[in-house]
Enzyme design. Structure first.
Site, short mmCIF file in Angstrom:
data_model
loop_
_atom_site.label_atom_id
_atom_site.label_comp_id
_atom_site.label_asym_id
_atom_site.label_seq_id
_atom_site.Cartn_x
_atom_site.Cartn_y
_atom_site.Cartn_z
N ASP A 163 0.88 -1.17 0.00
CA ASP A 163 0.00 0.00 0.00
C ASP A 163 0.92 1.22 0.00
O ASP A 163 2.09 1.12 0.41
CB ASP A 163 -0.88 -0.01 1.25
CG ASP A 163 -1.76 1.22 1.33
OD1 ASP A 163 -2.37 1.58 0.30
OD2 ASP A 163 -1.82 1.85 2.41
N ASP A 182 -0.11 5.18 0.57
CA ASP A 182 -0.37 6.24 1.55
C ASP A 182 -0.47 5.64 2.95
O ASP A 182 -1.23 4.69 3.16
CB ASP A 182 -1.67 6.98 1.20
CG ASP A 182 -1.60 8.46 1.55
OD1 ASP A 182 -0.83 8.82 2.46
OD2 ASP A 182 -2.29 9.25 0.91
#
Lengths: 307, 307
Positions: free
Chosen positions: A35, A37
């Site tokens: 992932d 952010d």
């Protein structure tokens, strides 16, 4: 809570500061899905030692795939963001929910080329739909009629075959009214790039993509969109279709239990690693572990992988 | 569906064209509570023989109360709308969800005078809150900061004691972000004037007030607002507190099963009358009747009360 209901998964182990255990964990995998952010950066702020950590993994021959639910940017725009941070990443290593949605619509669901898709969302969705040759309208386009004429323009439209909803920081009453009008025809597909409830930015939680589709689900009496982002199995299928992915040697790295970690567990990846620089807290991770929904291991931050 | 589950309420009877039955039904009540939109008018279009029907009821000594979930107008503004249609109605006969909300906040919940209420909604809510001496902000006020600074301004604020959400045809990402920020403090009340999923206007269904609070409920992990409009018992309590209402001689007249008719049944009124000029169809009314959730009687339109 009884022993009969005890989960088969082990409790999440914190590896920060335990170099040997970290190295042994890394050695178990040939692919890491990240992932972005909350893991690599927070909004426009790069997290410490991220560049060095990714370099270390590449030097060990690991394959890296960057998986994001953020649909506001296309893969090309995301690649520029990586470049800004001094992270060398190719467009092919990026897998966003807008891209996943466009690919599914075009190649799996085979949306007819002569039909249009109405978009509640930003440029990322528009660019990825265009790249797949799908006609679309709405999105960042200014309203094509005065606002007080919403009722006149709201209603089913046979040229519209689907509504796609992602994060839209210019969501409006008119957009919702139009989307609801199209969706009153049950043959019109209802899709969401992702259904994250919130969108972490600048250390705050703002409304996420799921909050943009929630009014439509409410108006439609509970009809929820098919979502393509994490933790949807559709996202994992798209990734498997695109890359040669051996799930038994792959690990998901993320900051959010109900998207990233759930995605890794439900998707059957061999490992999951959480970091504490994003949404889920250490307390939440340990609690999730008790329910068999926690990551295998966790770190204070991604840079701790360096040992 | 088995006989064991058969409802005790009788099936809805259609009275259009049956003068004697209509007159007998009218004679059973001394008070009629009316929904407005879909019953008296549709948007800006007065329905046939409404003026004459209300005159007939007044001539028989019936008390009339106009109960609306529409929070975009204050009672004073609503009164003007009646005047436009040539219907003589006093402000005291009008009971709107914005008024009901303001009265509950000020007199029942006693929101402190030094605290502020954040509004997602229109002028009706602002005017009724001001009339009750409640400080408020948001609403129709322009955003007091540039839109790209939402994250900076979002967050809990100790001066805010409640968020009130009604129909807002200028709903925005910033308003939702601010409301979510205030509601992250669990001590901050979450209220809705009403939670209608849709808003019928010009023969179309547009997003209703409930669609404006749905994103917040989603972001808050399912925390729903306390709603003051129909079918909320809070609305019936407010009406009872304000008027001398004998429920055994009162009838609710409306076009919508899940707000108007449910309000009359759950509120313990002696009668319910539905008209087919609004949201619910004859088929839906008959189906609801099978589940014990239908009106006692129904008419094609309100004017049919003239016989």
């Amino acid at each position: 809570m009884s022993s009969a209901a005890a989960p088969s998964r082990a409790a999440p182990r914190k590896l920060t500061g335990k170099k040997e255990e970290i190295d042994a964990f890394i050695d178990r995998f040939d692919t890491f899905l990240f992932d972005c952010d909350g893991v690599l950066w927070q909004g426009n702020h790069l997290l410490p030692k991220v560049v060095e950590t990714l370099e270390m993994l590449r030097s060990k021959g690991k394959k890296l795939i960057f998986v994001t639910n953020n649909s506001t940017k296309s893969r090309a725009a995301y690649s520029s963001k990586f470049t800004t941070f001094g992270i060398p990443v190719s467009v092919d290593e990026i897998f966003g929910s807008a891209y996943s949605t466009a690919v599914c619509l075009a190649r799996v669901l085979k949306i007819p080329k002569d039909k249009r898709v109405f978009v509640i969302g930003e440029a990322g969705i528009e660019e990825e739909l265009s790249a797949e040759g799908i006609q679309h309208f709405g999105g960042t386009q200014p309203l094509w009629f005065p606002e007080d004429e919403v009722a006149e323009h709201a209603g089913p439209d046979p040229s519209v075959s689907a509504v796609v909803v992602g994060l839209d920081r210019h969501i409006s009453y008119a957009k919702l009214a139009l989307a609801f009008g199209y969706l009153q025809d049950p043959a019109v597909h209802f899709f969401a790039t992702n259904v994250d409830s919130t969108f972490p930015t600048h250390g705050k939680l703002l409304p996420g993509a799921g909050s943009c589709s929630a009014p439509l689900t409410y108006m439609l009496g509970g009809r929820a969109p098919t979502a393509f982002g994490k933790p949807s199995p559709a996202m994992m299928e798209s990734i498997e279709r695109r890359y040669t992915l051996d799930k038994s040697c792959a690990c998901m790295v993320g900051d959010r239990l109900n998207t990233d970690i759930k995605f890794g567990i439900d998707g059957g990846l061999a490992g999951t690693l959480a970091v504490l620089t994003g949404v889920s807290t250490e307390k939440e991770i340990l609690k999730a572990g008790e329910a068999g929904e926690g990551p295998d291991v966790y770190l204070d931050c991604l840079g701790d992988m360096l040992g």
